[in-house]
Design a protein around this motif. Sequence first.
Motif, PDB file in Angstrom:
ATOM      1  N   LEU A  54     139.644  70.271  81.130  1.00  0.00           N
ATOM      2  CA  LEU A  54     140.826  69.890  80.353  1.00  0.00           C
ATOM      3  C   LEU A  54     142.124  70.192  81.090  1.00  0.00           C
ATOM      4  O   LEU A  54     143.034  69.362  81.154  1.00  0.00           O
ATOM      5  N   ARG A  55     142.238  71.371  81.681  1.00  0.00           N
ATOM      6  CA  ARG A  55     143.498  71.795  82.303  1.00  0.00           C
ATOM      7  C   ARG A  55     143.858  70.946  83.508  1.00  0.00           C
ATOM      8  O   ARG A  55     145.032  70.909  83.906  1.00  0.00           O
ATOM      9  N   TYR A  56     142.890  70.257  84.091  1.00  0.00           N
ATOM     10  CA  TYR A  56     143.140  69.526  85.328  1.00  0.00           C
ATOM     11  C   TYR A  56     143.098  68.012  85.152  1.00  0.00           C
ATOM     12  O   TYR A  56     143.609  67.280  86.008  1.00  0.00           O
ATOM     13  N   THR A  57     142.497  67.537  84.073  1.00  0.00           N
ATOM     14  CA  THR A  57     142.308  66.092  83.915  1.00  0.00           C
ATOM     15  C   THR A  57     143.020  65.528  82.692  1.00  0.00           C
ATOM     16  O   THR A  57     142.935  64.320  82.443  1.00  0.00           O
ATOM     17  N   ALA A  58     143.707  66.369  81.912  1.00  0.00           N
ATOM     18  CA  ALA A  58     144.425  65.910  80.726  1.00  0.00           C
ATOM     19  C   ALA A  58     145.921  66.122  80.924  1.00  0.00           C
ATOM     20  O   ALA A  58     146.358  66.857  81.819  1.00  0.00           O
ATOM     21  N   LEU A  59     146.701  65.470  80.078  1.00  0.00           N
ATOM     22  CA  LEU A  59     148.156  65.532  80.186  1.00  0.00           C
ATOM     23  C   LEU A  59     148.682  66.579  79.214  1.00  0.00           C
ATOM     24  O   LEU A  59     148.533  66.421  77.986  1.00  0.00           O
ATOM     25  N   PRO A  60     149.285  67.677  79.691  1.00  0.00           N
ATOM     26  CA  PRO A  60     149.862  68.658  78.766  1.00  0.00           C
ATOM     27  C   PRO A  60     150.913  68.006  77.868  1.00  0.00           C
ATOM     28  O   PRO A  60     151.789  67.288  78.360  1.00  0.00           O
ATOM     29  N   TRP A  61     150.832  68.257  76.586  1.00  0.00           N
ATOM     30  CA  TRP A  61     151.754  67.612  75.645  1.00  0.00           C
ATOM     31  C   TRP A  61     153.200  67.953  75.962  1.00  0.00           C
ATOM     32  O   TRP A  61     154.100  67.120  75.846  1.00  0.00           O
ATOM     33  N   HIS A  62     153.442  69.188  76.411  1.00  0.00           N
ATOM     34  CA  HIS A  62     154.829  69.580  76.650  1.00  0.00           C
ATOM     35  C   HIS A  62     155.430  68.872  77.865  1.00  0.00           C
ATOM     36  O   HIS A  62     156.650  68.850  78.013  1.00  0.00           O
ATOM     37  N   TRP A  63     154.594  68.259  78.719  1.00  0.00           N
ATOM     38  CA  TRP A  63     155.164  67.454  79.805  1.00  0.00           C
ATOM     39  C   TRP A  63     155.976  66.298  79.235  1.00  0.00           C
ATOM     40  O   TRP A  63     156.992  65.905  79.816  1.00  0.00           O
ATOM     41  N   LEU A  64     155.524  65.735  78.131  1.00  0.00           N
ATOM     42  CA  LEU A  64     156.291  64.657  77.498  1.00  0.00           C
ATOM     43  C   LEU A  64     157.677  65.144  77.124  1.00  0.00           C
ATOM     44  O   LEU A  64     158.684  64.466  77.376  1.00  0.00           O
ATOM     45  N   ALA A  65     157.730  66.322  76.504  1.00  0.00           N
ATOM     46  CA  ALA A  65     159.024  66.853  76.084  1.00  0.00           C
ATOM     47  C   ALA A  65     159.938  67.112  77.276  1.00  0.00           C
ATOM     48  O   ALA A  65     161.137  66.804  77.234  1.00  0.00           O
ATOM     49  N   VAL A  66     159.372  67.653  78.349  1.00  0.00           N
ATOM     50  CA  VAL A  66     160.183  67.960  79.530  1.00  0.00           C
ATOM     51  C   VAL A  66     160.747  66.677  80.148  1.00  0.00           C
ATOM     52  O   VAL A  66     161.935  66.599  80.502  1.00  0.00           O
ATOM     53  N   GLU A  67     159.918  65.646  80.290  1.00  0.00           N
ATOM     54  CA  GLU A  67     160.374  64.404  80.922  1.00  0.00           C
ATOM     55  C   GLU A  67     161.379  63.657  80.054  1.00  0.00           C
ATOM     56  O   GLU A  67     162.310  63.041  80.574  1.00  0.00           O
ATOM     57  N   LEU A  68     161.210  63.703  78.739  1.00  0.00           N
ATOM     58  CA  LEU A  68     162.105  62.976  77.851  1.00  0.00           C
ATOM     59  C   LEU A  68     163.381  63.753  77.556  1.00  0.00           C
ATOM     60  O   LEU A  68     164.333  63.187  77.008  1.00  0.00           O
ATOM     61  N   ALA A  69     163.410  65.031  77.915  1.00  0.00           N
ATOM     62  CA  ALA A  69     164.594  65.851  77.626  1.00  0.00           C
ATOM     63  C   ALA A  69     165.824  65.397  78.402  1.00  0.00           C
ATOM     64  O   ALA A  69     166.950  65.674  77.996  1.00  0.00           O
ATOM     65  N   VAL A  70     165.623  64.673  79.500  1.00  0.00           N
ATOM     66  CA  VAL A  70     166.771  64.262  80.326  1.00  0.00           C
ATOM     67  C   VAL A  70     167.514  63.084  79.713  1.00  0.00           C
ATOM     68  O   VAL A  70     168.621  62.751  80.148  1.00  0.00           O
TER      69      VAL A  70
END
Length: 372
Positions: free
Chosen positions: A118-134
Amino acid sequence: MASPPSGAAPRPRAGAPTTAAGTAFLLAAAPAGRGRAIDAASVLPALAAVPPGVLTGTSTATLVELADPLDPQTVLTRLRAAAASPGPLVVCLAGQLHLDRRQQLTHLALARTTPATLRYTALPWHWLAVELAVRAPGTTTVVADLAADPAVWERLTADPGLLRLGPGPTLYGRVVPAPRRGEPLAPAYLRAWAELLRSGARLPYATLHTESAARTAAASPESVLLAPAPAPAPFVEQDPHPAILAAAAAGRHGEASAVASAWESEALRRHGPRSPEAVHWTEVRADLARLAGDPARSCELWLSAAEARLGLGQPTDDTDVEGAVDRAHHQWERIGDRPRARALGPRLIALRRRVPGRRPGALAALTRRMAD
C-alpha cells in the motif's frame, strides 16, 4: 449518514461558461483482481461523454483521463500539471480508500495496490491536498465516488471531515463501505453526476451533489456524503492552529501537514517568501514533521526557518533564531539514516558557526559526530 449543511459561498454553475479555459481531471483506479472493491473505470465513458467545458463550467477545457494507473508518481505528475493551470479545475475521483496502519495515513488504491504494498503503490490522500493547495481559492472542485476499507470507514463515520482537502478546494462526493465479498460496487454517484450534465441540466455543483446523492441513496443506504461545511471566515481572521494540532494529535499527520501547507501557500501569496508570516508556517511544518516521527524532514525545515530569519535581519542571538537552530540540531541527532544526516550536516554546521546558541560545546559535539 446525512450530509453536513452546505453554507459555502456560491460556486460556478456546471455548464455556465466563463471566459477562462478550464481543466477536467478524471482519475478512476482500483486494484486488479480480488482486491477490487469498486469498478472505478466503468464510470469514465459516462464522464468522458460530457464536454469538458460542461464539467468545468467554462467555454473551453482540457481533459486529462487516467484509467487504472499503476504508479502513484505518475498520478502525482499529471495532477501537478493540472493544478498548475490558471483556470477552473474539476477533479473527478472514483476508487477505493485504504489505511496504512503503520503511518495511519489514508491512501487511494491504484491498479497494483495490495495490502502489503500500500505505501508504495497507492496514492496518499494528503498528496491531493498538498498539490491543490497552490491554487487560488474558489477555482477547484473535487467530486469523489469512493469505497472505504473497514479501517477508513470506521474513522470516516466518526469524523466526516477526515477527507478534507484544506481551505481551498471544494469537495463533493459519496463514500460507501467496501463490500467484503462479491461483485465490485458501481460508482453510481459519479455516474448520476455525469447523467445530469449530459441531460442538458445547468446546475450548481451543490445541486448536482444533492441530486446525485438522492438518485443513489436507495442502492447505497449506508454512506457518508461529502459536501462543503459553512463558509469559513477569510484568511488573517481564522486561527487554523487548533485544528492542525488536533489532527496531528489524532495521528492524521498527512491532513495536518496539508492544511499547514495550504496556509503557508497563502502566506507566501499575501506576504512573500521573505516574510515573518511565511517563516512561521515553515516552523509549524517543521514541528509537525517532528510529531510525525520524521526527524530528517523536521531538521531540514528548521534549518530553512533559521536561514530565513537570519535573511530577514534578525540577530544571531535572537531567541527565535537560536530556537530554530537548536531544534534543527536536536532533530539532526535523531536521524537514523546516516547518509541523510551527513547530507544535512554541512548546513547545520554553517548555522552553528553563526549561531552557537547557549549550550556550551554544541558546535564541537556536532563536528565530532560528523567526523565519526
